[in-house]
Design a protein around this motif. Structure first.
Motif, short mmCIF file in Angstrom:
data_model
loop_
_atom_site.label_atom_id
_atom_site.label_comp_id
_atom_site.label_asym_id
_atom_site.label_seq_id
_atom_site.Cartn_x
_atom_site.Cartn_y
_atom_site.Cartn_z
N PRO A 100 0.81 -1.23 0.00
CA PRO A 100 0.00 0.00 0.00
C PRO A 100 0.84 1.28 0.00
CG PRO A 100 -0.87 -1.58 1.58
CD PRO A 100 0.44 -2.13 1.11
N ARG A 101 2.09 1.20 0.48
CA ARG A 101 2.91 2.43 0.48
C ARG A 101 3.18 2.93 -0.93
NH1 ARG A 101 7.79 0.13 3.76
NH2 ARG A 101 7.17 -1.52 2.33
N VAL A 102 3.14 2.01 -1.88
CA VAL A 102 3.33 2.39 -3.28
C VAL A 102 2.30 3.45 -3.69
CG1 VAL A 102 3.04 1.53 -5.65
CG2 VAL A 102 4.45 0.25 -4.02
N GLY A 103 1.09 3.32 -3.13
CA GLY A 103 0.01 4.26 -3.46
C GLY A 103 0.36 5.69 -3.10
N GLY A 104 0.99 5.88 -1.95
CA GLY A 104 1.37 7.21 -1.52
C GLY A 104 2.39 7.85 -2.46
N ARG A 105 3.36 7.04 -2.81
CA ARG A 105 4.41 7.53 -3.71
C ARG A 105 3.82 7.90 -5.08
NH1 ARG A 105 7.87 4.97 -7.41
NH2 ARG A 105 7.39 2.84 -6.80
N LEU A 106 2.96 7.01 -5.60
CA LEU A 106 2.40 7.27 -6.93
C LEU A 106 1.40 8.42 -6.92
CD1 LEU A 106 2.00 3.65 -8.35
CD2 LEU A 106 3.81 5.32 -8.82
N ALA A 107 0.73 8.63 -5.78
CA ALA A 107 -0.19 9.77 -5.68
C ALA A 107 0.60 11.08 -5.82
CB ALA A 107 -0.94 9.74 -4.36
N LEU A 108 1.75 11.14 -5.15
CA LEU A 108 2.61 12.33 -5.28
C LEU A 108 3.05 12.51 -6.72
CD1 LEU A 108 4.97 12.16 -2.15
CD2 LEU A 108 3.21 13.88 -2.66
N TRP A 109 3.39 11.40 -7.33
CA TRP A 109 3.86 11.42 -8.73
C TRP A 109 2.76 11.94 -9.66
CZ3 TRP A 109 7.56 11.60 -12.08
CH2 TRP A 109 7.42 11.06 -13.36
N ALA A 110 1.54 11.45 -9.48
CA ALA A 110 0.43 11.88 -10.33
C ALA A 110 0.17 13.36 -10.16
CB ALA A 110 -0.83 11.07 -10.00
N ARG A 111 0.34 13.84 -8.90
CA ARG A 111 0.13 15.26 -8.66
C ARG A 111 1.21 16.08 -9.38
NH1 ARG A 111 -0.23 16.32 -2.51
NH2 ARG A 111 -1.28 14.30 -2.64
N ALA B 271 -8.37 8.87 -7.78
CA ALA B 271 -9.04 8.27 -6.61
C ALA B 271 -9.52 6.86 -6.94
CB ALA B 271 -10.19 9.17 -6.17
N ALA B 272 -10.11 6.70 -8.13
CA ALA B 272 -10.60 5.39 -8.55
C ALA B 272 -9.45 4.38 -8.64
CB ALA B 272 -11.31 5.50 -9.89
N LEU B 273 -8.27 4.92 -8.92
CA LEU B 273 -7.09 4.06 -9.08
C LEU B 273 -6.47 3.72 -7.72
CD1 LEU B 273 -5.29 2.86 -11.29
CD2 LEU B 273 -4.13 5.05 -11.48
N GLY B 274 -7.00 4.35 -6.65
CA GLY B 274 -6.46 4.09 -5.33
C GLY B 274 -5.39 5.10 -4.95
N LEU B 275 -5.33 6.19 -5.71
CA LEU B 275 -4.34 7.23 -5.41
C LEU B 275 -5.07 8.48 -4.97
CD1 LEU B 275 -2.02 6.91 -8.56
CD2 LEU B 275 -1.89 5.68 -6.40
N ALA B 276 -4.85 8.89 -3.75
CA ALA B 276 -5.45 10.15 -3.29
C ALA B 276 -4.70 11.28 -3.98
CB ALA B 276 -5.32 10.27 -1.78
N ALA B 277 -5.39 12.06 -4.80
CA ALA B 277 -4.69 13.09 -5.58
C ALA B 277 -4.62 14.39 -4.79
CB ALA B 277 -5.39 13.30 -6.90
#
Lengths: 249, 249
Positions: free
Chosen positions: B179-190, B243-249
């Protein structure tokens, strides 16, 4: 000319297997497990070759001095990708896992591209042209040894190559402007061919069934001299093309 | 709902120009030099965007962990190249030099890609998905403001996007595992969205005719607030997708 005029080839031309496979379709020919393994190897090797070529051409497009040049190299890359798709789909169609069929050839192609990363646009162009031409020669060589279905696929992919022609005029123009460029690119073309041969020999040594088929041999072994002859024909065609391009090979 | 329910939009909906162009074909609409300039800018911007996307996706394909993943990203790259071809051919068809039409947008796209080179496969996937989605949103926004011929082209290209869907399952699976991957990728998407907006604003500031058309404005100026609204709609759609992808934007 009768067969007695060339006794050194008599045993090859007399062999029934390599000639007769061309008259068979895939369903019939693939009943021979050795032949089937050879074609799966061939399709896997060609498929990964196209995918690797796609990647490298797309990367080399970054070296393009103009947007039009970039688009021309990108077009070649895209054509290679569509070849890959056809070959991969054919593997799936005959019940083979495409990835598994490609994997034995990854090291050879990746090794080739790693050893031959172009350092500028002209080297990239020469590599695209040389690669495209050698692929055409090889496809033509191998088509004759295949069953009718596999042959049709290989010829269809071959028919769509030849995008490298645009490279020729660019390289010629560069040599006209500065003849020393010709010397440098001639060395480069020689290195490309040397590396291609070295990686091919690695594949030939590793993949018995494929090598046997390539030289039209029989199932229980292959004739190294015939492999050598095929490489010689392809090298010779390369040398002629380089000379026509103004590069002494 | 009547127009009196949303008085803040009344002046927009009352403007005759943006609505009427949709009923015209290119021959009629392009008689207005301002409109013509805007469409040439748009086609140039989209064309270079597709070419740049091709290059970056092809490069990111190198990060793929498997041959199947590599092929999937290469397929997206190849699709972008074919979009480029259609847009470039259209520019030529209307008598414009494609390279000249693309050049004003090279710096913005190259800047975007330079600032957002993925450091691993998952970042590459998220970038491919985000880029593909934003392109779809933008094509859809702009199609409504175009003459019928230009609109048909944009819709045809749009119809062929959406190859990014395969990225979704890969990213979801990676987040499930860690799940930590989600945090990193959310930052990336932003970061991707931030950089895209920053480069877009640069283009908006530089290209008056294009910006004016994008917001359905009249020929003598454009409404910065409307540009802002378009960006907001695209950002909002992006946020929902993340969000749908599991990434809080």
């Amino acid at each position: 000319m009768t067969s007695s005029d060339k006794p050194e080839n008599a045993s090859d031309t007399a062999a029934a297997e390599p000639t007769s496979v061309a008259a068979r379709d895939w369903a019939t020919a693939s009943a021979d497990p050795q032949y089937r393994a050879a074609v799966v190897d061939l399709l896997g090797a060609l498929a990964y070759g196209e995918l690797a070529a796609f990647e490298r051409l797309a990367e080399d497009a970054k070296l393009a001095p103009t947007l039009a040049d970039k688009a021309a190299l990108a077009k070649m890359a895209s054509a290679e990708f569509h070849h890959f798709e056809r070959l991969r789909d054919r593997l799936a169609e005959i019940g083979e896992e495409p990835t598994r069929a490609m994997e034995p050839f990854v090291a050879a192609y990746d090794g080739f591209h790693k050893q031959t990363a172009p350092s500028d646009w002209l080297e990239g162009l020469v590599k695209a042209y040389v690669g495209d031409s050698i692929a055409s020669d090889f496809y033509r060589e191998v088509a004759a040894r295949l069953d009718s279905d596999s042959r049709n696929l290989v010829l269809a992919v071959l028919d769509d190559t030849g995008h490298g022609g645009f490279a020729v005029e660019k390289v010629r123009a560069a040599i006209d402007v500065d003849p020393r460029v010709g010397g440098r690119l001639a060395l480069w073309a020689r290195r490309l061919m040397g590396e291609a041969l070295s990686q091919s020999q690695r594949v030939v040594a590793d993949r018995d069934a494929l090598s046997t088929m390539l030289v039209g041999g029989v199932a229980d072994g292959f004739d190294l001299a015939e492999v050598g002859k095929m490489f010689s024909r392809i090298t010779e065609a390369h040398t002629k093309r380089m000379a026509a391009l103004g590069l002494a090979a």
